[in-house]
Design a protein around this motif. Structure first.
Motif, short mmCIF file in Angstrom:
data_model
loop_
_atom_site.label_atom_id
_atom_site.label_comp_id
_atom_site.label_asym_id
_atom_site.label_seq_id
_atom_site.Cartn_x
_atom_site.Cartn_y
_atom_site.Cartn_z
N LEU A 5 3.67 8.10 7.37
CA LEU A 5 4.01 6.91 6.61
C LEU A 5 2.82 6.44 5.80
CD1 LEU A 5 6.50 4.97 6.37
CD2 LEU A 5 5.32 3.50 8.03
N LYS A 6 2.99 6.33 4.49
CA LYS A 6 1.94 5.84 3.60
C LYS A 6 1.95 4.32 3.63
CE LYS A 6 -1.26 6.41 0.40
NZ LYS A 6 -2.64 6.54 0.86
N ARG A 7 0.89 3.72 4.16
CA ARG A 7 0.88 2.31 4.52
C ARG A 7 0.44 1.40 3.36
NH1 ARG A 7 0.41 0.99 9.87
NH2 ARG A 7 0.59 -1.12 9.04
N PRO A 53 -3.89 4.13 4.59
CA PRO A 53 -3.74 5.24 5.54
C PRO A 53 -2.41 5.97 5.37
CG PRO A 53 -4.32 3.17 6.64
CD PRO A 53 -3.94 2.82 5.24
N LEU A 54 -2.43 7.25 5.72
CA LEU A 54 -1.21 8.05 5.88
C LEU A 54 -1.05 8.25 7.38
CD1 LEU A 54 1.12 9.58 4.49
CD2 LEU A 54 -0.35 11.61 4.48
N GLN A 55 -0.20 7.46 8.00
CA GLN A 55 -0.16 7.35 9.45
C GLN A 55 0.92 8.22 10.07
OE1 GLN A 55 -0.11 3.30 10.76
NE2 GLN A 55 0.09 3.79 12.92
N ASN A 56 0.59 8.90 11.15
CA ASN A 56 1.57 9.69 11.88
C ASN A 56 2.55 8.77 12.60
OD1 ASN A 56 0.38 12.23 11.25
ND2 ASN A 56 -1.13 11.93 12.87
N LEU A 57 3.84 9.14 12.56
CA LEU A 57 4.87 8.43 13.32
C LEU A 57 5.28 9.33 14.48
CD1 LEU A 57 7.08 6.79 10.51
CD2 LEU A 57 5.01 5.93 11.61
N ALA A 58 4.58 9.21 15.59
CA ALA A 58 4.73 10.15 16.70
C ALA A 58 6.12 10.08 17.33
CB ALA A 58 3.66 9.89 17.75
N ARG A 59 6.60 8.87 17.59
CA ARG A 59 7.91 8.72 18.25
C ARG A 59 9.03 9.26 17.38
NH1 ARG A 59 8.34 4.09 22.17
NH2 ARG A 59 10.45 3.89 21.38
N GLN A 117 0.71 3.14 -10.42
CA GLN A 117 1.45 3.47 -9.19
C GLN A 117 1.23 4.94 -8.80
OE1 GLN A 117 1.85 0.60 -8.90
NE2 GLN A 117 3.60 -0.42 -9.87
N GLY A 118 1.02 5.79 -9.78
CA GLY A 118 0.83 7.22 -9.51
C GLY A 118 -0.41 7.55 -8.71
N THR A 119 -1.35 6.60 -8.62
CA THR A 119 -2.56 6.86 -7.83
C THR A 119 -2.24 7.07 -6.35
OG1 THR A 119 -2.95 4.47 -7.59
CG2 THR A 119 -4.06 5.60 -9.42
N ILE A 120 -1.09 6.60 -5.90
CA ILE A 120 -0.67 6.87 -4.52
C ILE A 120 -0.52 8.37 -4.31
CG2 ILE A 120 1.23 6.60 -2.86
CD1 ILE A 120 1.70 3.84 -4.01
#
Length: 517
Positions: free
Chosen positions: A52-54, A35-41, A168-171
């Motif tokens: 944040l790329k998890r 996931p690419l997760q939102n960091l709301a705070r 690694q580039g697949t990210i």
């Protein structure tokens, strides 16, 4: 498998070659789209859209699986039959071990004896043969290369190979698919495989995205290479962010980073600790220090460049944390966020002086207060204060104290004060000493402290000693010695022969304020 030597000019892949290899990498046979997760705070606090790329959500809790598997799939049948070998203190080892299990290839992993049990057990859990050798990565690597020659194993490098880089580039592919509006991507840098792979991919597809490499200040091998114009070997590296503790950037990874990275920024251990806390507060995930490195760089870069309302992403590269290391992170994260200040304050030794001092501090939360009677006139106090407005608030406190007649020294950035002196307040010798103070670092393993003292010898009298095990891979000691001027040359010559990293701390302001005669 095509024999490609990344340190040779005989066969250098172009950006288009890498793009093709990244798109064709079969990593999803074993890896996950994370996931690419939102960091709301954090987004609200710094005024930008932060994601944040998890990569901690991979089966081995780090991105290393991608590169290791991609290279393993390109082995010849002969190489598969012979087996593979690697040297690693953790994440690369686990990625290779799971890849070997999936592809039914025998794997041997040489790990330093200092590697935490959680990582050793995880590698063994995937069926790999673990060999514990040496006290650091370099010693483990030399042993792994020797075993490779003896047994015909194929050595799988952790970062400096085109197949590793492509994996690694697949990210990067996932990043552009998950958010087509990204403006900045922050990538942690150790040996450079992740930074090289992500930057070459993004620059082929969306060159307007800025890709920023992030390094730990005490392991900045890429910055050193940029300054020198070529890879150079650092004399030593810090071990807090052990996943990026690399002395020399790879030759191929440097070539790509030099061509495709837009910038590189370094961050302190305290800033990394603050990022670990940020990640936990927004996601409840606990990143390892190297895993939080890129978010620390994102925060620092956004502040320096005064970015506002930009779309920023950082890669959480791993979460294989030694649990006891959280002790150190918890102690230092407030300092890294500028939410705590450490002060040395001199107050008069009279009734009511403490109360007057507290009135000047105001209603702020005091996080630490250490005092011991010194003489009839003056007392030295070590005080920690929680800050709501960062450095500006700390400067106001210092100004208020000085205006109230209290001499004050800011120790918030004094490493020795934070690691040792705060736990030793009041320890002055009862008689004058010709004392010199030294700090040491040594690999942590059972019996390490005893070995350190035995190696140090008993020729010189130890007048002060402080050791704290933070659960990290390296232990830290602060040691005082009674040394006459004529002993200094022979003593420092002895220290150089020991093989430990050491530093003369005799001129430390914190030492003189609280510990010296």
């Amino acid at each position: 498998m095509a024999e490609v030597n990344p340190v040779s000019d005989q066969y250098l892949l172009s950006g288009a070659d890498y793009l093709r290899n990244i798109l064709r990498a079969p990593v999803y046979e074993v890896a996950q789209v994370t996931p690419l997760q939102n960091l709301a705070r954090l987004s609200a606090r710094i005024g930008n859209h932060v994601q944040l790329k998890r990569e901690d959500r991979q089966p081995v809790h780090s991105f290393k699986l991608r590169g290791a598997y991609n290279m393993m799939t390109q082995l010849t049948e002969h190489q598969r039959q012979a087996g593979v070998i690697a040297a690693s203190a953790g994440n690369h080892a686990q990625g290779l071990a799971l890849s070997s299990q999936k592809l039914e290839v025998s794997a041997t992993i040489v790990m330093p004896r200092t590697t935490p049990d959680i990582k050793v057990d995880a590698v063994r859990g995937f069926g790999a043969n673990v060999v514990l050798h040496g006290n650091n990565f370099d010693e483990a690597k030399i042993h792994a290369e020797m075993l490779a020659q003896q047994h015909g194993y194929t050595f799988i490098p952790p970062f400096d190979h085109p197949a590793i880089i492509a994996g690694q580039g697949t990210i990067g592919i996932e990043l552009v698919q998950q958010n087509g509006h990204l403006e900045y991507v922050f990538v942690p840098v150790g040996g450079g495989g992740l930074a090289a792979g992500v930057s070459v991919l993004l620059k082929q597809l969306l060159p307007e995205i800025k890709v920023i490499g992030v390094e730990a200040e005490d392991s900045a091998c890429l910055k050193a290479a940029f300054d020198a114009g070529q890879p150079v070997t650092l004399d030593q590296v810090g071990m807090f962010a052990d996943g990026v503790a690399v002395k020399r950037i790879g030759s191929e990874t440097f070539r790509l980073c030099e061509q495709y990275l837009d910038d590189v920024i370094t961050v302190s251990s305290d800033e990394i600790c603050a990022a670990v806390k940020d990640i936990f507060e927004d996601t409840r995930a606990i990143a390892e220090p190297s895993g939080a490195l890129s978010l620390a760089g994102l925060k620092k870069y956004a502040e320096q460049q005064q970015l506002q309302q930009c779309h920023l992403a950082a890669i959480l590269s791993g979460a294989n944390l030694n649990f006891h290391g959280l002790r150190y992170v918890s102690e230092r994260c407030e300092l890294g966020e500028k939410r705590e200040g450490l002060l040395a304050v001199t107050i008069p030794e009279r009734p009511g002086a403490f109360l007057d001092f507290c009135h000047l501090i105001g209603g702020r939360a005091v996080t630490e207060f250490n005092y011991r009677y010194n003489d009839d006139k003056l007392a030295n106090v070590f005080v920690g204060v929680r800050l709501l407005q960062g450095q500006q608030e700390l400067e106001h406190i210092i100004a208020d104290l000085r205006q109230g007649g209290y001499p004050v020294m800011d120790l918030s950035d004094d490493e020795m004060a934070k690691v040792h002196v705060r736990y030793m307040i009041g320890g002055r010798p009862p008689k004058p000493l010709q004392e010199r103070l030294y700090s040491f670092e040594f690999p942590e393993y059972p019996g390490a402290l005893t070995k350190f003292l035995s190696t140090l010898g008993d020729q010189w009298n130890i007048s002060l000693f402080n050791y704290r095990n933070h659960g990290a891979d390296y232990g830290r000691v602060l040691c005082g010695f009674e040394l006459a001027e004529h002993d200094l040359l022979s003593f420092t010559t002895h220290l150089r022969k020991l093989g430990y990293h050491w530093h003369d701390e005799t001129d430390s302001a914190a030492y003189k304020f609280f510990l010296a005669q």
